[in-house]
Design a protein around this motif. Structure first.
Motif, PDB file in Angstrom:
ATOM      1  N   LYS A 109       0.826  -1.216   0.000  1.00 20.66           N
ATOM      2  CA  LYS A 109       0.000   0.000   0.000  1.00 20.66           C
ATOM      3  C   LYS A 109       0.856   1.261   0.000  1.00 20.66           C
ATOM      4  N   LYS A 135     -14.849  19.172  -7.628  1.00 22.88           N
ATOM      5  CA  LYS A 135     -15.757  18.040  -7.769  1.00 22.88           C
ATOM      6  C   LYS A 135     -16.693  18.268  -8.936  1.00 22.88           C
ATOM      7  N   SER A 148      -5.311   5.310  -4.884  1.00 21.13           N
ATOM      8  CA  SER A 148      -5.609   4.727  -6.198  1.00 21.13           C
ATOM      9  C   SER A 148      -6.796   5.398  -6.882  1.00 21.13           C
ATOM     10  N   ASN A 149      -7.626   6.119  -6.117  1.00 23.87           N
ATOM     11  CA  ASN A 149      -8.767   6.823  -6.702  1.00 23.87           C
ATOM     12  C   ASN A 149      -8.311   8.225  -7.105  1.00 23.87           C
ATOM     13  N   GLU A 150      -7.933   8.369  -8.362  1.00 24.12           N
ATOM     14  CA  GLU A 150      -7.342   9.630  -8.831  1.00 24.12           C
ATOM     15  C   GLU A 150      -8.274  10.818  -8.613  1.00 24.12           C
ATOM     16  N   GLU A 151      -9.557  10.637  -8.927  1.00 24.07           N
ATOM     17  CA  GLU A 151     -10.510  11.739  -8.780  1.00 24.07           C
ATOM     18  C   GLU A 151     -10.557  12.224  -7.330  1.00 24.07           C
ATOM     19  N   LYS A 152     -10.613  11.281  -6.396  1.00 25.94           N
ATOM     20  CA  LYS A 152     -10.671  11.622  -4.967  1.00 25.94           C
ATOM     21  C   LYS A 152      -9.408  12.374  -4.540  1.00 25.94           C
ATOM     22  N   VAL A 153      -8.268  11.938  -5.024  1.00 23.77           N
ATOM     23  CA  VAL A 153      -7.002  12.585  -4.666  1.00 23.77           C
ATOM     24  C   VAL A 153      -6.944  13.998  -5.239  1.00 23.77           C
ATOM     25  N   ASN A 191       1.320   6.282  -7.064  1.00 22.92           N
ATOM     26  CA  ASN A 191       0.125   6.992  -7.529  1.00 22.92           C
ATOM     27  C   ASN A 191       0.301   8.498  -7.366  1.00 22.92           C
ATOM     28  N   TYR A 226       0.187  11.388 -10.353  1.00 24.29           N
ATOM     29  CA  TYR A 226      -0.770  12.490 -10.391  1.00 24.29           C
ATOM     30  C   TYR A 226      -0.049  13.834 -10.395  1.00 24.29           C
TER      31      TYR A 226
END
Length: 94
Positions: free
Chosen positions: A17, A92, A78-83, A24, A28
């Motif tokens: 992790k 958002k 791993s959730n690019e949008e969230k990051v 990750n 980004y």
């Protein structure tokens, strides 16, 4: 010139992790903040006392120090949008 984004990633050793979170994050940052960021990786196995300053309760945790407000994102990123939303790089989408 100082970096626009100062990011601090708290990990505990080289776990799957932790490695995924760093990879990750780098991806980004290169895509969205090229040349405008610095990443400091803090291994809490080596420096456990540093967890207290940013009130780290889970790892990996990413802390955005600058620009304010300070934000924390927990997990392997791993959730690019969230990051990107968490770092205020992207607003958002409704």
């Amino acid at each position: 010139m100082s970096k626009a984004y100062e990011l601090r990633l708290y990990v505990a050793g080289k776990t799957t992790k932790s490695v995924a979170a760093l990879n990750n994050l780098k991806k980004y940052c290169e895509e969205h903040l090229k040349g405008q960021y610095s990443i400091e990786v803090i291994d809490l196995l080596v420096h456990p006392q540093l967890a207290e300053g940013d009130q780290i309760l889970a790892i990996p945790t990413l802390v955005k120090k600058v620009p304010e407000p300070v934000r924390k994102i927990i997990g392997d990123l791993s959730n690019e949008e969230k990051v990107l939303v968490g770092l205020d790089i992207r607003t958002k989408q409704l």
